[in-house]
Motif scaffolding. Structure first.
Motif, mmCIF file in Angstrom:
data_model
loop_
_atom_site.group_PDB
_atom_site.id
_atom_site.type_symbol
_atom_site.label_atom_id
_atom_site.label_comp_id
_atom_site.label_asym_id
_atom_site.label_seq_id
_atom_site.Cartn_x
_atom_site.Cartn_y
_atom_site.Cartn_z
ATOM 1 N N SER A 298 0.956 -1.353 0.113
ATOM 2 C CA SER A 298 -0.186 -0.138 0.135
ATOM 3 C C SER A 298 0.843 1.216 0.022
ATOM 4 O O SER A 298 1.654 1.446 0.813
ATOM 5 N N PRO A 299 0.519 2.141 -0.923
ATOM 6 C CA PRO A 299 -0.526 2.054 -1.943
ATOM 7 C C PRO A 299 -0.040 0.787 -2.872
ATOM 8 O O PRO A 299 1.100 0.458 -2.994
ATOM 9 N N PRO A 300 -0.901 0.322 -3.683
ATOM 10 C CA PRO A 300 -0.692 -0.675 -4.677
ATOM 11 C C PRO A 300 -0.107 -0.153 -5.725
ATOM 12 O O PRO A 300 -0.175 0.956 -6.227
ATOM 13 N N PRO A 301 0.774 -1.154 -6.598
ATOM 14 C CA PRO A 301 1.118 -0.815 -7.881
ATOM 15 C C PRO A 301 -0.094 -0.307 -8.909
ATOM 16 O O PRO A 301 -1.181 -0.817 -8.723
ATOM 17 N N ARG A 302 0.175 0.632 -9.694
ATOM 18 C CA ARG A 302 -0.906 1.283 -10.267
ATOM 19 C C ARG A 302 -1.066 0.502 -11.971
ATOM 20 O O ARG A 302 -0.478 -0.508 -12.055
ATOM 21 N N GLU A 303 -1.575 1.284 -12.786
ATOM 22 C CA GLU A 303 -2.066 0.789 -13.992
ATOM 23 C C GLU A 303 -0.927 0.141 -14.838
ATOM 24 O O GLU A 303 -1.109 -0.932 -15.212
ATOM 25 N N GLY A 304 0.168 0.935 -15.266
ATOM 26 C CA GLY A 304 0.759 0.726 -16.243
ATOM 27 C C GLY A 304 1.913 1.468 -16.497
ATOM 28 O O GLY A 304 2.577 2.381 -15.636
ATOM 29 N N GLU A 305 2.335 1.686 -17.744
ATOM 30 C CA GLU A 305 3.649 2.470 -18.379
ATOM 31 C C GLU A 305 3.467 3.705 -17.798
ATOM 32 O O GLU A 305 4.372 4.585 -17.669
ATOM 33 N N GLU A 306 2.145 4.350 -18.291
ATOM 34 C CA GLU A 306 1.988 5.765 -18.040
ATOM 35 C C GLU A 306 2.301 6.266 -16.680
ATOM 36 O O GLU A 306 3.054 7.496 -16.217
ATOM 37 N N ASP A 307 1.952 5.386 -15.561
ATOM 38 C CA ASP A 307 2.063 5.539 -14.233
ATOM 39 C C ASP A 307 3.795 5.606 -13.778
ATOM 40 O O ASP A 307 4.354 6.501 -13.374
ATOM 41 N N HIS A 308 4.358 4.677 -14.363
ATOM 42 C CA HIS A 308 5.713 4.328 -14.100
ATOM 43 C C HIS A 308 6.428 5.581 -14.788
ATOM 44 O O HIS A 308 7.406 6.051 -14.192
ATOM 45 N N GLU A 309 6.162 6.100 -16.019
ATOM 46 C CA GLU A 309 6.731 7.276 -16.601
ATOM 47 C C GLU A 309 6.854 8.328 -15.883
ATOM 48 O O GLU A 309 7.629 9.020 -15.534
ATOM 49 N N ALA A 310 5.399 8.758 -15.195
ATOM 50 C CA ALA A 310 5.248 9.784 -14.465
ATOM 51 C C ALA A 310 6.241 9.742 -12.985
ATOM 52 O O ALA A 310 6.719 10.783 -12.795
ATOM 53 N N ILE A 311 6.313 8.596 -12.537
ATOM 54 C CA ILE A 311 7.355 8.458 -11.483
ATOM 55 C C ILE A 311 8.676 8.594 -11.689
ATOM 56 O O ILE A 311 9.402 9.363 -11.287
ATOM 57 N N TRP A 312 9.145 7.966 -12.968
ATOM 58 C CA TRP A 312 10.646 8.152 -13.293
ATOM 59 C C TRP A 312 10.791 9.651 -13.582
ATOM 60 O O TRP A 312 11.963 10.345 -13.415
ATOM 61 N N LYS A 313 9.876 10.380 -14.225
ATOM 62 C CA LYS A 313 10.194 11.865 -14.540
ATOM 63 C C LYS A 313 10.302 12.432 -13.098
ATOM 64 O O LYS A 313 11.085 13.568 -13.065
ATOM 65 N N GLY A 314 9.550 12.211 -12.169
ATOM 66 C CA GLY A 314 9.637 12.837 -10.894
ATOM 67 C C GLY A 314 11.085 12.475 -10.120
ATOM 68 O O GLY A 314 11.463 13.283 -9.674
ATOM 69 N N LEU A 315 11.702 11.322 -10.455
ATOM 70 C CA LEU A 315 13.122 10.974 -10.024
ATOM 71 C C LEU A 315 13.875 11.948 -10.955
ATOM 72 O O LEU A 315 14.870 12.232 -10.138
ATOM 73 N N GLU A 316 13.558 12.097 -12.047
ATOM 74 C CA GLU A 316 14.981 12.760 -12.767
ATOM 75 C C GLU A 316 14.812 14.446 -12.514
ATOM 76 O O GLU A 316 15.899 14.748 -12.547
ATOM 77 N N ASP A 317 13.652 14.786 -12.487
ATOM 78 C CA ASP A 317 13.456 16.369 -12.229
ATOM 79 C C ASP A 317 13.493 16.729 -10.808
ATOM 80 O O ASP A 317 13.459 17.985 -10.427
#
Length: 495
Positions: A298-317
């Motif tokens: 919890s929270p659970p893993p989310r839907e898919g690639e778009e969610d992953h991409e948003a998290i990666w961008k948050g790590l990058e920026d």
């Protein structure tokens, strides 16, 4: 007598700010010198007690994992941590992590935080392979606990965790304000599990009405909006009191947007994410029978690639300050204290709301993040080592390679990576009977882990070569990241 206890030669040193060809000299457990490659004298090399040839591999500050659950009792439900301080820290060093910050949990029925701290010290003392510190989980924010904040600082504790969900741990908004108000006075960083508990409980009832109990419905019961609303509310409470907070294990892109907006406004709001929100999706919970329970967290893993991409961008920026594991280990096949404790005649595939929440990951955190090849090497070091050390009052002793100040904690990687291999649970050193990343193709793993100048992990020379009990408790100082915008005492008359 040797000039140095250890020399690491021929490495590519990577810190949060630079990459360079340096040799590393260690004396008395500290970084003594960083020298341009090849400039150490021949006599100095010969007189070193030990020499490690990095052979062109990356040499980084040891990993700091600031979100690790070990030896925790069953606070709610039937689950109990599979890893104790021995097995959990053994797993940490095998994955390149030299410092873990774990949790000292307070029961709702226990008024004192100091008693919880004492119990956790007893569990950890003389049992650790890595260095360690504690966050206090505050689930009873009554007058006794609040009065102990100054004593916690004296004891080397500079962070707390609170929950906005789970009946056994949840604080109401007024209690959260009490904690944040006192934390501000004592420069304590407050970590917040941000999910709307009432919304989750209501959603669970609706699923139960439809007799939907399988593990996959855990995802439905924790809708993204529950995380998004609670994240915004936590930020609002922080803003009201002008106090730093860290939102833990963020999974939702919309929650990331709230955090980014708060940071743009100059608020001292920090954020953490974890590998499960970069590599797992809700499909991992939708497996035959009970199999999906392995990935219930919890929270659970989310839907898919778009969610992953948003998290990666948050790590990058820079939106995310830290990348932690949230290592929360439960045995899968154990029917008493593990995941399968929820299987019964009535619920042959278990009931999602009772499945012990959490996944193992302290050993795989660093290798998985490198595998993705999304972060620059300095940014990788920043979010996995330097920033957690700064946020939680350990810098520059940890998370850096500053001569004379930093502990000689190093993770040395293979030059040019490794031949591809498939990750299997039997390669790992935790006390868990599965990994969520079983079968994943890997190309890197720490070659050496060095803690205060001692080689504790040597992949090709026996694996775990460190000793249980070598790990030390770390008393922590103030966070070195930005705190309250106004250093003056908070005054209700200003509103």
């Amino acid at each position: 007598m040797p000039d140095f206890d250890l020399l690491v030669l021929n490495g590519v040193v990577v810190t949060a700010t630079e990459i360079g060809n340096f040799d590393v000299a260690v004396r008395d457990g500290k970084i003594a010198r960083l020298v341009p490659r090849g400039e150490l004298g021949e006599l100095e090399v010969k007189r070193a007690a030990r020499v490690v040839d990095a052979e062109g591999g990356w040499v980084m500050p040891g990993g700091v994992d600031a979100h690790v659950h070990l030896a925790e009792p069953a606070l709610f439900g039937k689950g109990r941590s599979a890893d104790d301080y021995e097995t959990g820290t053994r797993s940490a060093i095998a994955g390149g992590t030299t410092t873990v910050i774990t949790f000292a949990p307070q029961w709702k029925s226990e008024p004192s935080l100091l008693s919880s701290l004492s119990l956790t010290h007893a569990r950890a003392s003389n049992n650790c392979y890595s260095d360690y510190a504690f966050h206090l989980i505050c689930s009873n924010a009554g007058p006794v606990a609040i009065s102990e904040f100054a004593a916690l600082r004296e004891a080397g504790i500079s962070s707390l965790k609170i929950y906005m969900t789970y009946e056994a741990l949840q604080l109401g908004d007024s209690e959260i304000l009490d904690v944040l108000y006192e934390a501000r006075k004592h420069k304590i960083v407050t970590m917040i599990h941000a999910e709307n508990g009432a919304m989750i409980d209501w959603t669970i009832k609706k699923l139960e009405e439809k007799k939907l109990f399988d593990p996959k419905y855990h995802v439905n019961s924790h809708p993204p909006i529950a995380e998004v609303e609670a994240t915004y509310r936590a930020i609002s409470l922080s803003d009201f009191l002008d106090v730093p907070i860290l939102i833990v294990h963020v999974s939702s892109p919309a929650a990331v947007m709230h955090i980014r907006d708060a940071q743009k406004r100059g608020l001292p709001v920090y954020a953490e994410t974890c590998p499960q929100y970069l590599f797992l999706t809700r499909k991992d919970l939708d497996k035959p029978g009970f199999e999906g329970a392995k990935c219930v967290c919890s929270p659970p893993p989310r839907e898919g690639e778009e969610d992953h991409e948003a998290i990666w961008k948050g790590l990058e920026d820079g939106t995310f300050t830290v990348l932690s594991s949230d290592h929360c280990p439960f045995l899968y096949d154990d029917t008493k204290i593990g995941k399968k404790a929820v299987i019964s005649e009535e619920f042959p595939n278990g009931h999602f709301k009772y499945i012990p929440n959490g996944c193992p990951g302290v050993e795989t955190r660093l290798s998985l993040a490198l595998l993705a090849n999304r972060l620059s090497l300095p940014r990788f070091v920043e979010v996995t080592s330097t920033n957690p050390a700064k946020l939680y009052g350990l810098y520059p002793r940890k998370g850096a390679l500053v001569p004379g100040e930093s502990d000689a904690d190093l993770t040395i990687w293979y030059p040019d990576g490794m031949n591809e291999f498939q990750l299997t649970n039997d390669m790992l050193h935790h006390n868990v009977d599965y990994t969520p990343y079983e079968g994943k193709t890997m190309t890197q793993w720490p070659r050496y882990t060095i803690l205060r100048g001692e080689v504790v992990w040597a992949k090709d020379e026996g694996g775990v070569v460190g000793k249980k009990g070598y790990g030390q408790f770390l008393k922590r100082n103030d966070s070195s990241l930005a705190g309250s915008r106004n250093p003056a005492e908070w005054n209700v008359e200003n509103f």
